[in-house]
Write a protein that holds these residues in place. Sequence first.
Motif, PDB file in Angstrom:
ATOM      1  N   ALA A 123     -11.951  14.173  -5.908  1.00 35.69           N
ATOM      2  CA  ALA A 123     -12.759  12.955  -5.819  1.00 35.69           C
ATOM      3  C   ALA A 123     -11.941  11.724  -6.181  1.00 35.69           C
ATOM      4  CB  ALA A 123     -13.978  13.069  -6.727  1.00 35.69           C
ATOM      5  N   LEU A 124     -11.050  11.877  -7.144  1.00 35.86           N
ATOM      6  CA  LEU A 124     -10.189  10.756  -7.540  1.00 35.86           C
ATOM      7  C   LEU A 124      -9.341  10.287  -6.365  1.00 35.86           C
ATOM      8  CD1 LEU A 124      -8.927   8.904  -9.704  1.00 35.86           C
ATOM      9  CD2 LEU A 124      -7.398  10.809 -10.307  1.00 35.86           C
ATOM     10  N   PHE A 125      -8.728  11.238  -5.674  1.00 29.76           N
ATOM     11  CA  PHE A 125      -7.884  10.875  -4.533  1.00 29.76           C
ATOM     12  C   PHE A 125      -8.730  10.447  -3.332  1.00 29.76           C
ATOM     13  CE2 PHE A 125      -4.667  13.083  -6.985  1.00 29.76           C
ATOM     14  CZ  PHE A 125      -3.519  12.358  -6.690  1.00 29.76           C
ATOM     15  N   ALA A 126      -9.895  11.077  -3.129  1.00 27.79           N
ATOM     16  CA  ALA A 126     -10.762  10.705  -2.004  1.00 27.79           C
ATOM     17  C   ALA A 126     -11.285   9.280  -2.171  1.00 27.79           C
ATOM     18  CB  ALA A 126     -11.933  11.679  -1.895  1.00 27.79           C
ATOM     19  N   GLY A 127     -11.712   8.945  -3.381  1.00 26.48           N
ATOM     20  CA  GLY A 127     -12.177   7.592  -3.638  1.00 26.48           C
ATOM     21  C   GLY A 127     -11.070   6.568  -3.458  1.00 26.48           C
ATOM     22  N   THR A 128      -9.876   6.931  -3.904  1.00 33.26           N
ATOM     23  CA  THR A 128      -8.734   6.040  -3.747  1.00 33.26           C
ATOM     24  C   THR A 128      -8.398   5.832  -2.274  1.00 33.26           C
ATOM     25  OG1 THR A 128      -7.851   6.759  -5.896  1.00 33.26           O
ATOM     26  CG2 THR A 128      -6.301   5.703  -4.370  1.00 33.26           C
ATOM     27  N   PHE A 129      -8.550   6.892  -1.482  1.00 34.14           N
ATOM     28  CA  PHE A 129      -8.309   6.788  -0.041  1.00 34.14           C
ATOM     29  C   PHE A 129      -9.310   5.815   0.602  1.00 34.14           C
ATOM     30  CE2 PHE A 129      -9.515   8.269   4.228  1.00 34.14           C
ATOM     31  CZ  PHE A 129      -8.299   8.127   4.893  1.00 34.14           C
ATOM     32  N   LEU A 130     -10.592   5.953   0.264  1.00 36.03           N
ATOM     33  CA  LEU A 130     -11.609   5.050   0.815  1.00 36.03           C
ATOM     34  C   LEU A 130     -11.327   3.606   0.404  1.00 36.03           C
ATOM     35  CD1 LEU A 130     -14.896   7.098   0.211  1.00 36.03           C
ATOM     36  CD2 LEU A 130     -13.631   6.825   2.357  1.00 36.03           C
ATOM     37  N   ILE A 131     -10.914   3.412  -0.830  1.00 35.12           N
ATOM     38  CA  ILE A 131     -10.570   2.074  -1.309  1.00 35.12           C
ATOM     39  C   ILE A 131      -9.412   1.504  -0.495  1.00 35.12           C
ATOM     40  CG2 ILE A 131      -9.514   0.846  -3.262  1.00 35.12           C
ATOM     41  CD1 ILE A 131     -11.220   2.764  -5.072  1.00 35.12           C
ATOM     42  N   GLY A 132      -8.407   2.331  -0.239  1.00 35.15           N
ATOM     43  CA  GLY A 132      -7.252   1.880   0.533  1.00 35.15           C
ATOM     44  C   GLY A 132      -7.623   1.483   1.953  1.00 35.15           C
ATOM     45  N   VAL A 133      -8.495   2.274   2.604  1.00 31.72           N
ATOM     46  CA  VAL A 133      -8.926   1.954   3.967  1.00 31.72           C
ATOM     47  C   VAL A 133      -9.693   0.640   3.991  1.00 31.72           C
ATOM     48  CG1 VAL A 133     -10.366   2.695   5.889  1.00 31.72           C
ATOM     49  CG2 VAL A 133      -8.974   4.376   4.674  1.00 31.72           C
ATOM     50  N   ALA A 134     -10.594   0.464   3.041  1.00 34.52           N
ATOM     51  CA  ALA A 134     -11.396  -0.763   2.990  1.00 34.52           C
ATOM     52  C   ALA A 134     -10.514  -1.988   2.809  1.00 34.52           C
ATOM     53  CB  ALA A 134     -12.409  -0.673   1.844  1.00 34.52           C
ATOM     54  N   ILE A 135      -9.580  -1.923   1.883  1.00 34.57           N
ATOM     55  CA  ILE A 135      -8.726  -3.081   1.610  1.00 34.57           C
ATOM     56  C   ILE A 135      -7.791  -3.346   2.788  1.00 34.57           C
ATOM     57  CG2 ILE A 135      -6.959  -4.006   0.065  1.00 34.57           C
ATOM     58  CD1 ILE A 135      -8.256  -2.418  -2.197  1.00 34.57           C
ATOM     59  N   ALA A 136      -7.359  -2.283   3.479  1.00 36.66           N
ATOM     60  CA  ALA A 136      -6.498  -2.462   4.656  1.00 36.66           C
ATOM     61  C   ALA A 136      -7.170  -3.353   5.693  1.00 36.66           C
ATOM     62  CB  ALA A 136      -6.168  -1.097   5.280  1.00 36.66           C
ATOM     63  N   VAL A 137      -8.447  -3.107   5.955  1.00 35.37           N
ATOM     64  CA  VAL A 137      -9.184  -3.906   6.939  1.00 35.37           C
ATOM     65  C   VAL A 137      -9.390  -5.331   6.425  1.00 35.37           C
ATOM     66  CG1 VAL A 137     -11.333  -4.109   8.246  1.00 35.37           C
ATOM     67  CG2 VAL A 137     -10.303  -1.856   7.871  1.00 35.37           C
ATOM     68  N   GLY A 138      -9.754  -5.461   5.157  1.00 37.45           N
ATOM     69  CA  GLY A 138      -9.950  -6.796   4.582  1.00 37.45           C
ATOM     70  C   GLY A 138      -8.685  -7.620   4.594  1.00 37.45           C
ATOM     71  N   ASN A 139      -7.543  -6.986   4.311  1.00 38.78           N
ATOM     72  CA  ASN A 139      -6.259  -7.684   4.327  1.00 38.78           C
ATOM     73  C   ASN A 139      -5.972  -8.321   5.675  1.00 38.78           C
ATOM     74  OD1 ASN A 139      -5.549  -7.087   1.681  1.00 38.78           O
ATOM     75  ND2 ASN A 139      -4.373  -5.271   2.217  1.00 38.78           N
ATOM     76  N   VAL A 140      -6.371  -7.644   6.756  1.00 40.94           N
ATOM     77  CA  VAL A 140      -6.085  -8.130   8.105  1.00 40.94           C
ATOM     78  C   VAL A 140      -7.097  -9.186   8.546  1.00 40.94           C
ATOM     79  CG1 VAL A 140      -5.940  -7.484  10.544  1.00 40.94           C
ATOM     80  CG2 VAL A 140      -4.915  -6.011   8.796  1.00 40.94           C
TER      81      VAL A 140
END
Length: 426
Positions: A123-140
């Motif tokens: 769950a720690l890594f899965a949550g971190t993955f979702l966070i990374g995907v969300a921020i990737a889109v926001g960054n662009v």
Amino acid sequence: MSQRSQLQAAGDRAITVPDRPTPPHGVTGARAAWLVAGVLLVALNLRPAIVAVSPLLDTIRATTGLSGTAAGLLTTLPVACFGLFAPFAPKLARKVGMEAGLAGVLVLLLAGVLVRLADSAVALFAGTFLIGVAIAVGNVLLPGLIKRDFPHRGGPMTGLYSMALFAGAALAAGGTVPLGHATGLGWRATLALWAVLVGVGVLAWLPQLAGGRATRPSAASAAAAAHPVRGLWREALAWQVALFMGLQSLNYYTATAWLPAVFGAHGMSDGQAGWMLSFSSLLGIAGALFGPVLAGRIRRQGMVAVCAGVLCAAGIGGMAVAPVGGAYLWMVLLGLGQGLAISLSLAYLVLRAPDARHAAQLSSMAQCVGYLLAAVGPLVLGALHDATHDWTVALVVLGALLVPQTVVGVLAGRRRHVGRHDPGAG
């Protein structure tokens, strides 16, 4: 007018998702004020969920049994997601609109923060993955939105955007450990407290969804989709922007991941080490605010890249020689340098693009290349430490990478636009 000319004209007016036509002078009045507030609160949420892990990394390792390599992966995973998922952001925005896309970013970010509450390493890594995907889109999406709605205020708006990024990082770096102590919560619940800030961001962004913008692509959007931006991957200028983005990100995320560990190795407590990282981010706010403003006003924008490189080199060099004795001075230098570099890289996404359509594609390319490069940094620095059992060599290598960063920053600073190989750029 020929069909090609019509497509070109529509494409040049178009953005990634032109839901409703924006006046040439951009948004004004009350709508502009709400939009600025929304942009700043979205930006404020794009760093805490990942930065908050660093001050707690030793505690996380002790309670979960994660190896050094796994801990390095935990800090690197979001940055890798920034690069891997950045190319999908323009496509998503063309389908649902920038406003809806950024709302989705906040919702996915909230989900990722809450998933990490589960008592599981998965769950720690899965949550971190979702966070990374969300921020990737926001960054662009945010640079493209700034180019679209603030075409003549790109420098100041990019400065405010960068400032909000650093403010979020500073809050997380300095506030996570004290929050945990004050509430008596474990590290999982402490990380989840940052969901409150995300919730505030969702509420602040709701007016943009209720402002009458259609989610169906307009005629201009359809024309832009039929005539997408092409040729950026063959342009030296686009690569210079991308490499500057990558090298400054490598410096920032590597320092964010490991500076608390460097201070801890020399006797600082977790709370003190987290405060030093927060202090550096607070100084970064000043650099982030003024970097794009300077870049927008001076002719030789590469000089800002030179100043950033010199400041960062002085801070990292001081850390290698006397990390605790001069800690505050090194953090001042590093924070100012990183603030200038990060804000300049974001400013280049706006300044080197002729229109919002190109800004979104340049942002996508630069963040894809840049963040994949940056993801290597924490892993390499951790491996160097493991091999030498000392931080000096790792810090010297990090400092040496400032040389190519400065070179590509100077090259990207020339007053030119990308799009020379794009048939729709004119």
